[in-house]
Design an enzyme around this catalytic site. Structure first.
Site, PDB file in Angstrom:
ATOM      1  N   ASP A 257      -8.174   0.957   3.432  1.00  0.00           N
ATOM      2  CA  ASP A 257      -8.880   0.285   2.336  1.00  0.00           C
ATOM      3  C   ASP A 257     -10.384   0.576   2.428  1.00  0.00           C
ATOM      4  O   ASP A 257     -11.022   0.204   3.410  1.00  0.00           O
ATOM      5  CB  ASP A 257      -8.591  -1.220   2.511  1.00  0.00           C
ATOM      6  CG  ASP A 257      -8.920  -2.025   1.286  1.00  0.00           C
ATOM      7  OD1 ASP A 257      -9.354  -1.446   0.288  1.00  0.00           O
ATOM      8  OD2 ASP A 257      -8.734  -3.251   1.344  1.00  0.00           O
ATOM      9  N   ASP A 324      -8.221  -4.937  -7.462  1.00  0.00           N
ATOM     10  CA  ASP A 324      -7.230  -5.933  -7.039  1.00  0.00           C
ATOM     11  C   ASP A 324      -6.572  -6.617  -8.238  1.00  0.00           C
ATOM     12  O   ASP A 324      -7.249  -7.092  -9.145  1.00  0.00           O
ATOM     13  CB  ASP A 324      -7.895  -6.994  -6.164  1.00  0.00           C
ATOM     14  CG  ASP A 324      -8.364  -6.402  -4.851  1.00  0.00           C
ATOM     15  OD1 ASP A 324      -8.417  -5.166  -4.736  1.00  0.00           O
ATOM     16  OD2 ASP A 324      -8.690  -7.175  -3.947  1.00  0.00           O
TER      17      ASP A 324
HETATM   18  C1  GLA Z   1      -9.157  -5.330  -0.845  1.00  0.00           C
HETATM   19  C2  GLA Z   1      -7.795  -4.777  -1.222  1.00  0.00           C
HETATM   20  C3  GLA Z   1      -6.768  -5.901  -1.201  1.00  0.00           C
HETATM   21  C4  GLA Z   1      -6.722  -6.529   0.188  1.00  0.00           C
HETATM   22  C5  GLA Z   1      -8.127  -6.999   0.582  1.00  0.00           C
HETATM   23  C6  GLA Z   1      -8.189  -7.434   2.029  1.00  0.00           C
HETATM   24  O1  GLA Z   1      -9.660  -6.240  -1.756  1.00  0.00           O
HETATM   25  O2  GLA Z   1      -7.840  -4.176  -2.478  1.00  0.00           O
HETATM   26  O3  GLA Z   1      -5.482  -5.409  -1.548  1.00  0.00           O
HETATM   27  O4  GLA Z   1      -6.257  -5.571   1.091  1.00  0.00           O
HETATM   28  O5  GLA Z   1      -9.075  -5.958   0.421  1.00  0.00           O
HETATM   29  O6  GLA Z   1      -9.474  -7.812   2.402  1.00  0.00           O
END
Ligand code: GLA
Length: 512
Positions: A257, A324
């Site tokens: 990520d 997200d």
């Molecule tokens: C980002 C990702 C999410 C999750 C969070 C964790 O926002 O897109 O899917 O993994 O980080 O902190």
């Protein structure tokens, strides 16, 4: 007014619902039969010589006894659990036949193992802790998720990855969202630079052993930056070391990520966007383990170098195509219509990822409470239908221990899952009917065509399709996939009422 507010907040955070809400969660799909029903995909990829683990998903009353014809010698089958394990065979294609038998009947299904370069020949399915527990995952909760998936039928429908998201390492003291828990604030790495899990994960290998014994695969998370998105230790500068560590712990998936990457370095060119992902991709290539590489740039935006164009070439098995999902809900149509734009870039082993199925009971990061998704049931049907027709990874991210009958029903319809798992791996083709209605037309490997009919209007609509307009020139048997019923023979056009902000998923097979 204040009272009303308090009452609503009470229901919201405690999760107690009114019966009117309960009634609206209508169930379309009949329960699974008592006879065995095999739900394995038709094709499965692995890399020769690496550990192999696959639990054959099968609904029906237990005990079920499994037999597999044509199993390569390097693999063994536990006939009671249906778990196949061992070492992946020499490169090649192995045509197997799976047989499942219980006191009510027998079911057989073919299963082709392709031992080659690629894994995830169909979209992967599983559970991820993020929208259930946020920054509070623990070993016990991960194990519990596997237990629940076995007991409630999710595993029998095909969900077999159990994944830890962010926050299994230790956090930085100074944090955008400070972590209060001292057990998550200890040393981030040991003196040799090895990454340290926090105290809630006392023995990672024991935990993955637990998952593997039950036939699940285990997923872990990191970031190419110093800090993960939630401000925990990331893998910047330790890519090779961390990849080896995840493999030693026997993880089967890494979600990578972007978060704060590149910290202070420049980030303007395609090379700069690709660099951290290539780096881990190379490290993973050196490891003899089938580790699914899940790219997540957090935003998945064009600024990140159009990851769909190169994610596969650097070893990625999937890449997020947008930010997200919680930021977009309840408008899953918007998320899907963005994802569909990249349809041409996905193929077996390399998938567009529009993010999680955020359904059922969700965690509240701020209060630690839970609440039920406020998304209308019609739209929840559309959500799962879209992910199925787009061949997106099916990852449920919610409180699995609180899963309700409606959500379980949504997630375990084998006809809907089979559309997602079709070996061609196509994302449905978009046919816009008008501003608020569209079709997703997906060809399946056996010559059938599935059409998702989506209605974004706030009222139910009568929608008619002339099949020749979507390239179907003959007459067809017509099946409603959510209700699992045949609704017509020999048809050349089709008309149905599509619920407000909802859908119908209809399968057309040539009439013999
Ligand atoms: C980002 C990702 C999410 C999750 C969070 C964790 O926002 O897109 O899917 O993994 O980080 O902190």
């Amino acid at each position: 007014m204040l009272r009303l507010f308090l009452l609503i907040s009470f229901f919201y955070f405690t999760g107690i619902e009114t019966s009117a809400q309960q009634d609206s969660f209508y169930i379309l799909t009949p329960p699974p039969p008592v006879q065995p029903r095999l739900n394995n995909p038709l094709v499965y990829g692995c890399r020769s010589g690496n550990d192999f683990l696959y639990r054959i998903p099968c609904q029906g009353e237990r005990p079920i006894v499994f037999t597999v014809k044509g199993l390569p010698k390097s693999l063994r089958l536990d006939k009671n659990s249906g778990v196949i394990s061992g070492k992946s065979p020499a490169k090649g294609t192995y045509q197997l036949n799976v047989i499942a038998k219980n006191k009510h009947g027998v079911n057989t299904k073919s299963f082709k193992i392709i031992s080659g370069e690629k894994i995830a020949l169909t979209p992967i399915m599983g559970w991820n802790h993020w929208y259930a527990y946020f920054d509070k995952p623990t070993d016990a909760l991960i194990r519990q998720a596997a237990d629940v998936m076995l007991s409630n039928g999710l595993a029998d429908a095909g969900y077999n990855y159990v994944c830890i998201d962010d926050c299994w390492t230790n956090a930085y003291e100074k944090n955008r969202m400070p972590i209060q828990d001292s057990l998550r604030l200890k040393r981030r790495r040991d003196s040799s630079g090895s990454i340290l899990p926090n105290d809630y994960f006392p023995d990672m290998k024991a935990m993955t052993d637990y998952l593997h014994q039950k036939g699940f695969k285990a997923g872990i998370y990191s970031s190419p930056s110093k800090r993960t998105c939630a401000g925990f230790e990331g893998s910047f500068g330790y890519e090779e070391k961390d990849a080896k560590q995840w493999a030693q712990w026997a993880f089967d998936l890494i979600k990578y990520d972007r978060c704060s990457y590149p910290d202070d370095a420049p980030y303007n060119t395609l090379e700069q966007a690709k660099y951290p992902y290539e780096k881990l991709g190379q490290a993973l290539k050196k490891i003899n383990r089938d580790i699914y590489y899940s790219l997540c740039q957090y935003y998945g935006s064009e600024k990140d170098g159009d990851v769909w164009k190169w994610g596969g070439s650097i070893g990625g098995n999937s890449w997020r195509t947008g930010t997200d999902i919680n930021a977009f809900l309840p408008d899953v149509f918007k998320v899907a219509l963005r994802n569909i734009q990249f349809a041409a870039y996905q193929k077996p082993g390399e998938w567009n990822d529009p993010d999680f199925l955020m359904l059922g009971w969700l965690g509240n990061r701020r209060t630690g409470g839970i609440y039920r998704t406020t998304m209308h049931p019609n739209t929840q049907y559309a959500y799962v239908s879209l992910w199925s027709l787009m061949a997106s990874p099916l990852f449920f991210s919610s409180r699995i221990d609180k899963i309700d009958a409606f959500t379980l029903n949504l997630l375990t319809n084998h006809e809907i899952i089979a559309i997602n798992q079709d070996p061609l791996g196509l994302c449905g083709r978009l046919v816009t009917l008008n501003e608020k209605q569209f079709l997703l037309v997906k060809e399946l490997h056996d010559g059938a065509t599935v059409v998702g009919i989506f209605n974004r209007n706030s009222t139910d609509m009568e929608i008619k399709i002339n099949l020749k307009d979507i390239g179907l020139k003959e007459t067809y048997d017509v099946r409603d996939c959510w209700r699992q019923v045949l609704i017509g023979h020999d048809l050349s056009s089709f008309q149905t009422t599509v619920p407000a902000i909802g859908c119908a998923v209809i399968k057309f097979s040539k009439t013999n």
